[in-house]
Design a protein around this motif. Structure first.
Motif, mmCIF file in Angstrom:
data_model
loop_
_atom_site.group_PDB
_atom_site.id
_atom_site.type_symbol
_atom_site.label_atom_id
_atom_site.label_comp_id
_atom_site.label_asym_id
_atom_site.label_seq_id
_atom_site.Cartn_x
_atom_site.Cartn_y
_atom_site.Cartn_z
ATOM 1 N N ALA A 23 14.881 5.932 34.493
ATOM 2 C CA ALA A 23 15.306 5.923 35.896
ATOM 3 C C ALA A 23 14.860 7.203 36.595
ATOM 4 O O ALA A 23 14.359 7.175 37.717
ATOM 5 N N ARG A 24 15.025 8.317 35.933
ATOM 6 C CA ARG A 24 14.602 9.610 36.501
ATOM 7 C C ARG A 24 13.080 9.679 36.635
ATOM 8 O O ARG A 24 12.555 10.124 37.653
ATOM 9 N N ALA A 29 17.331 5.872 42.387
ATOM 10 C CA ALA A 29 18.466 6.510 43.051
ATOM 11 C C ALA A 29 19.699 6.583 42.160
ATOM 12 O O ALA A 29 20.560 7.426 42.370
ATOM 13 N N GLY A 30 19.782 5.692 41.173
ATOM 14 C CA GLY A 30 20.954 5.703 40.314
ATOM 15 C C GLY A 30 20.947 4.592 39.296
ATOM 16 O O GLY A 30 20.020 3.794 39.224
ATOM 17 N N ILE A 31 22.024 4.558 38.533
ATOM 18 C CA ILE A 31 22.203 3.569 37.468
ATOM 19 C C ILE A 31 23.547 2.890 37.687
ATOM 20 O O ILE A 31 24.552 3.540 37.950
ATOM 21 N N LYS A 32 23.533 1.572 37.573
ATOM 22 C CA LYS A 32 24.757 0.789 37.669
ATOM 23 C C LYS A 32 24.956 0.089 36.339
ATOM 24 O O LYS A 32 24.038 -0.545 35.823
ATOM 25 N N LYS A 56 25.284 10.753 34.209
ATOM 26 C CA LYS A 56 26.654 11.183 34.498
ATOM 27 C C LYS A 56 27.188 10.617 35.805
ATOM 28 O O LYS A 56 28.392 10.458 35.966
ATOM 29 N N LYS A 57 26.299 10.305 36.746
ATOM 30 C CA LYS A 57 26.714 9.757 38.038
ATOM 31 C C LYS A 57 26.707 8.225 38.060
ATOM 32 O O LYS A 57 26.998 7.628 39.084
ATOM 33 N N SER A 58 26.367 7.598 36.923
ATOM 34 C CA SER A 58 26.306 6.133 36.892
ATOM 35 C C SER A 58 27.676 5.547 37.214
ATOM 36 O O SER A 58 28.712 6.145 36.932
ATOM 37 N N LYS A 59 27.635 4.360 37.808
ATOM 38 C CA LYS A 59 28.873 3.682 38.180
ATOM 39 C C LYS A 59 29.032 2.424 37.347
ATOM 40 O O LYS A 59 28.063 1.745 37.033
ATOM 41 N N VAL A 60 30.270 2.109 37.006
ATOM 42 C CA VAL A 60 30.577 0.942 36.187
ATOM 43 C C VAL A 60 31.165 -0.156 37.070
ATOM 44 O O VAL A 60 32.001 0.104 37.937
ATOM 45 N N TYR A 61 30.704 -1.387 36.833
ATOM 46 C CA TYR A 61 31.141 -2.550 37.605
ATOM 47 C C TYR A 61 31.681 -3.620 36.664
ATOM 48 O O TYR A 61 31.263 -3.712 35.508
ATOM 49 N N ASP A 62 32.585 -4.444 37.197
ATOM 50 C CA ASP A 62 33.179 -5.538 36.418
ATOM 51 C C ASP A 62 32.227 -6.720 36.263
ATOM 52 O O ASP A 62 32.326 -7.465 35.296
#
Length: 107
Positions: A23-24, A29-32, A56-62
Motif C-alpha cells: 500500500a505504501r 491512502a490507507g488500508i481497510k 497502524k492507521k488501518s480501520k476495521v469494518y464489520d
C-alpha cells in the motif's frame, strides 16, 4: 482520487504486514480491514517496513458494504468462478497501476 486497499478476513500477520508495505509502495491512502482474523502485532509491523504508519492507521469494518461505502470500484484476487463477488468495475493490474500513478501525488 484516493486508493485504499481492502483486505477481507486476512488470517496472518505477515500477510497484513506485506499489504501495508505494498500500500505504501503504491501511494495508497490507507488500508481497510474487514473482519480480520489476526491482529496488528509484532510480525505485521516487522513485515510492513516503511508501511507501518498505514498499518497502524488501518480501520476495521464489520462487513464489506461498510468498507466500500463511497467507492467506485473494487479490485480482487478472487477467482471469478469460485467467488460470489460482483466483478463490476473490474480493472486489470496495468489499469490499476496507471490510476494509482496518475493520482499518486494528489491529496
Amino acid at each position: 482520487m484516493k486508493i485504499f486497499i481492502i483486505a477481507v478476513g486476512i488470517e496472518h500477520q505477515i500477510n497484513l504486514g506485506y499489504i501495508a508495505r505494498v500500500a505504501r509502495n503504491f501511494g495508497c491512502a490507507g488500508i481497510k480491514l474487514v473482519k480480520p482474523k489476526c491482529t496488528i502485532g509484532k510480525d505485521a509491523i516487522k513485515y510492513s517496513k516503511h508501511g507501518v504508519e498505514l498499518l497502524k492507521k488501518s480501520k476495521v469494518y464489520d462487513n464489506l458494504k461498510k468498507a466500500t461505502k463511497g467507492t467506485f470500484s473494487i479490485g480482487t484476487t478472487a477467482i471469478k468462478s469460485k467467488s460470489n463477488a460482483s466483478m463490476g468495475n473490474s480493472y486489470s493490474i496495468s489499469e490499476i497501476s496507471k490510476l494509482i500513478n496518475k493520482n499518486r501525488h494528489k491529496s
